[in-house]
Scaffold this motif. Structure first.
Motif, PDB file in Angstrom:
ATOM      1  N   LYS A 205       0.847  -1.191   0.000  1.00  0.00           N
ATOM      2  CA  LYS A 205       0.000   0.000   0.000  1.00  0.00           C
ATOM      3  C   LYS A 205       0.886   1.246   0.000  1.00  0.00           C
ATOM      4  O   LYS A 205       2.039   1.191   0.450  1.00  0.00           O
ATOM      5  N   PRO A 206       0.370   2.370  -0.495  1.00  0.00           N
ATOM      6  CA  PRO A 206       1.180   3.601  -0.537  1.00  0.00           C
ATOM      7  C   PRO A 206       1.807   3.966   0.801  1.00  0.00           C
ATOM      8  O   PRO A 206       2.949   4.429   0.860  1.00  0.00           O
ATOM      9  N   LEU A 207       1.079   3.752   1.896  1.00  0.00           N
ATOM     10  CA  LEU A 207       1.603   4.106   3.214  1.00  0.00           C
ATOM     11  C   LEU A 207       2.733   3.184   3.673  1.00  0.00           C
ATOM     12  O   LEU A 207       3.406   3.474   4.663  1.00  0.00           O
ATOM     13  N   ASP A 208       2.920   2.075   2.958  1.00  0.00           N
ATOM     14  CA  ASP A 208       4.006   1.157   3.310  1.00  0.00           C
ATOM     15  C   ASP A 208       5.363   1.660   2.819  1.00  0.00           C
ATOM     16  O   ASP A 208       6.400   1.111   3.187  1.00  0.00           O
ATOM     17  N   ILE A 209       5.357   2.671   1.966  1.00  0.00           N
ATOM     18  CA  ILE A 209       6.593   3.175   1.362  1.00  0.00           C
ATOM     19  C   ILE A 209       7.009   4.500   1.996  1.00  0.00           C
ATOM     20  O   ILE A 209       6.189   5.406   2.141  1.00  0.00           O
ATOM     21  N   ASP A 210       8.269   4.606   2.373  1.00  0.00           N
ATOM     22  CA  ASP A 210       8.861   5.860   2.841  1.00  0.00           C
ATOM     23  C   ASP A 210       9.768   6.363   1.722  1.00  0.00           C
ATOM     24  O   ASP A 210      10.909   5.913   1.574  1.00  0.00           O
ATOM     25  N   PHE A 211       9.252   7.284   0.917  1.00  0.00           N
ATOM     26  CA  PHE A 211      10.003   7.750  -0.251  1.00  0.00           C
ATOM     27  C   PHE A 211      11.221   8.588   0.143  1.00  0.00           C
ATOM     28  O   PHE A 211      12.198   8.638  -0.594  1.00  0.00           O
ATOM     29  N   ASN A 212      11.184   9.209   1.304  1.00  0.00           N
ATOM     30  CA  ASN A 212      12.346   9.982   1.757  1.00  0.00           C
ATOM     31  C   ASN A 212      13.542   9.091   2.059  1.00  0.00           C
ATOM     32  O   ASN A 212      14.695   9.483   1.865  1.00  0.00           O
ATOM     33  N   GLU A 213      13.245   7.885   2.538  1.00  0.00           N
ATOM     34  CA  GLU A 213      14.310   6.942   2.889  1.00  0.00           C
ATOM     35  C   GLU A 213      14.520   5.874   1.809  1.00  0.00           C
ATOM     36  O   GLU A 213      15.398   5.011   1.958  1.00  0.00           O
ATOM     37  N   SER A 214      13.727   5.925   0.750  1.00  0.00           N
ATOM     38  CA  SER A 214      13.772   4.892  -0.302  1.00  0.00           C
ATOM     39  C   SER A 214      13.681   3.496   0.314  1.00  0.00           C
ATOM     40  O   SER A 214      14.489   2.600   0.037  1.00  0.00           O
ATOM     41  N   SER A 215      12.698   3.335   1.158  1.00  0.00           N
ATOM     42  CA  SER A 215      12.506   2.058   1.842  1.00  0.00           C
ATOM     43  C   SER A 215      11.017   1.793   2.018  1.00  0.00           C
ATOM     44  O   SER A 215      10.179   2.644   1.708  1.00  0.00           O
ATOM     45  N   GLY A 216      10.701   0.622   2.514  1.00  0.00           N
ATOM     46  CA  GLY A 216       9.301   0.281   2.737  1.00  0.00           C
ATOM     47  C   GLY A 216       9.178  -0.896   3.677  1.00  0.00           C
ATOM     48  O   GLY A 216      10.177  -1.478   4.113  1.00  0.00           O
ATOM     49  N   TRP A 217       7.937  -1.238   3.973  1.00  0.00           N
ATOM     50  CA  TRP A 217       7.664  -2.349   4.887  1.00  0.00           C
ATOM     51  C   TRP A 217       6.729  -3.364   4.233  1.00  0.00           C
ATOM     52  O   TRP A 217       5.708  -2.996   3.670  1.00  0.00           O
ATOM     53  N   VAL A 218       7.114  -4.614   4.313  1.00  0.00           N
ATOM     54  CA  VAL A 218       6.207  -5.711   3.979  1.00  0.00           C
ATOM     55  C   VAL A 218       5.422  -5.999   5.249  1.00  0.00           C
ATOM     56  O   VAL A 218       6.017  -6.258   6.297  1.00  0.00           O
ATOM     57  N   ARG A 219       4.116  -5.909   5.165  1.00  0.00           N
ATOM     58  CA  ARG A 219       3.278  -6.155   6.335  1.00  0.00           C
ATOM     59  C   ARG A 219       2.736  -7.578   6.304  1.00  0.00           C
ATOM     60  O   ARG A 219       2.089  -7.989   5.347  1.00  0.00           O
ATOM     61  N   LYS A 220       3.025  -8.318   7.350  1.00  0.00           N
ATOM     62  CA  LYS A 220       2.575  -9.706   7.483  1.00  0.00           C
ATOM     63  C   LYS A 220       2.917 -10.517   6.241  1.00  0.00           C
ATOM     64  O   LYS A 220       2.041 -11.066   5.561  1.00  0.00           O
ATOM     65  N   GLY A 221       4.212 -10.562   5.942  1.00  0.00           N
ATOM     66  CA  GLY A 221       4.685 -11.367   4.822  1.00  0.00           C
ATOM     67  C   GLY A 221       4.692 -12.837   5.191  1.00  0.00           C
ATOM     68  O   GLY A 221       3.926 -13.275   6.062  1.00  0.00           O
TER      69      GLY A 221
END
Length: 275
Positions: A143-159
């Motif tokens: 989802k868009p909120l899973d991405i931190d564009f400032n840090e060029s990173s993101g989170w997989v939620r409940k992978g």
């Protein structure tokens, strides 16, 4: 067994799996194998071990070792948590895993695949899979909120394993993805508006792009994950870091990429050259 009774047992199994906090995908996979098994017997509480073995033997040649291992796990769970038959579940052994090396694309083949995407959205999907080493099921649920564009990173939620995981995306790709997200404000998921894209849909997109790129390998979304890990290793990244990025619980799972890193093999100095 009558269909009504089959459904009762499947419902009980589903409840037990949910109590264990199993994912929907795991539940679907267990039910997939349990249904035909229950339909093939009369009564699981009085059946013989040979009945279970006969069913499992019928899967040989039709399913891979990995799929048959899943079938056995589903039966073991059933005879442990739903029908108390320790005389059966302890004697159902999981087959040995097939140790096959993963298919990996070269860097140039990845470039060709991206160029052959055909559509802007497909290009972004290919870049995302390769940039972050995501599983296709993780990609479609981003989802868009899973991405931190400032840090060029993101989170997989409940992978896989119901675990959250931090991942990195390429700095050069982050701005491109951010622009796409801004242009699609109604999207609930990164790449879709309402429901997540199906994993099958992504597989077809990748297969068509590989065909256009004239890549003579079996290319799937997971091939990009394998390529991500292998290329990181070839560039000198620490194996433990790659393990965390991939979300592997065991380092031995990640170690397979040491066997497919062609660049490292090319750098080996023959002992004859040292004479």
């Amino acid at each position: 067994m009558e269909e009504k009774k089959v459904n009762e047992y499947l419902e009980k199994t589903t409840v037990e799996l949910k109590l264990k906090d199993c994912s929907n995908r795991t539940i679907e996979s267990y039910i997939f194998f349990l249904r035909p098994f229950l339909e093939s017997i009369e009564n699981p509480e009085s059946m013989a071990l040979d009945d279970a073995k006969k069913f499992l033997a019928g899967l040989i040649g039709r399913y891979s070792n990995k799929s048959r291992a899943l079938a056995i796990s589903s039966l073991r769970f059933f005879f442990k948590r739903v029908v108390d038959r320790p005389d059966i579940f302890v004697k159902l052994e999981v087959p040995k895993k097939q140790r096959t090396l993963p298919v990996v694309l070269s860097v140039e083949e990845v470039r060709s695949l991206i160029r052959a995407a055909g559509f802007a959205k497909t290009e972004l999907i290919i870049k995302m899979l390769y940039s972050a080493g995501l599983r296709v099921s993780e990609l479609v649920n981003l989802k868009p909120l899973d991405i931190d564009f400032n840090e060029s990173s993101g989170w997989v939620r409940k992978g896989k394993g119901r675990k959250d995981r931090l991942f990195k995306i390429a700095d050069s790709f982050s701005k491109q993805l951010q622009k796409y997200v801004k242009n699609h404000p109604d999207n609930k998921y990164i790449f879709s508006e309402g429901n997540p894209l199906t994993t099958r849909n992504i597989q077809i997109l990748i297969k068509k792009a590989a065909k256009r790129a004239n890549i003579n390998k079996r290319v799937t979304p997971h091939t990009l994950r394998h390529s991500f890990a292998t290329h990181l290793l070839e560039n000198g990244e620490n194996l433990a870091v790659i393990q965390q990025l991939l979300g592997h619980e065991n380092l031995e799972t990640t170690r397979i990429y040491t066997h497919v890193s062609q660049e490292q093999i090319k750098k080996v100095k023959s002992p004859l050259d040292r004479l």
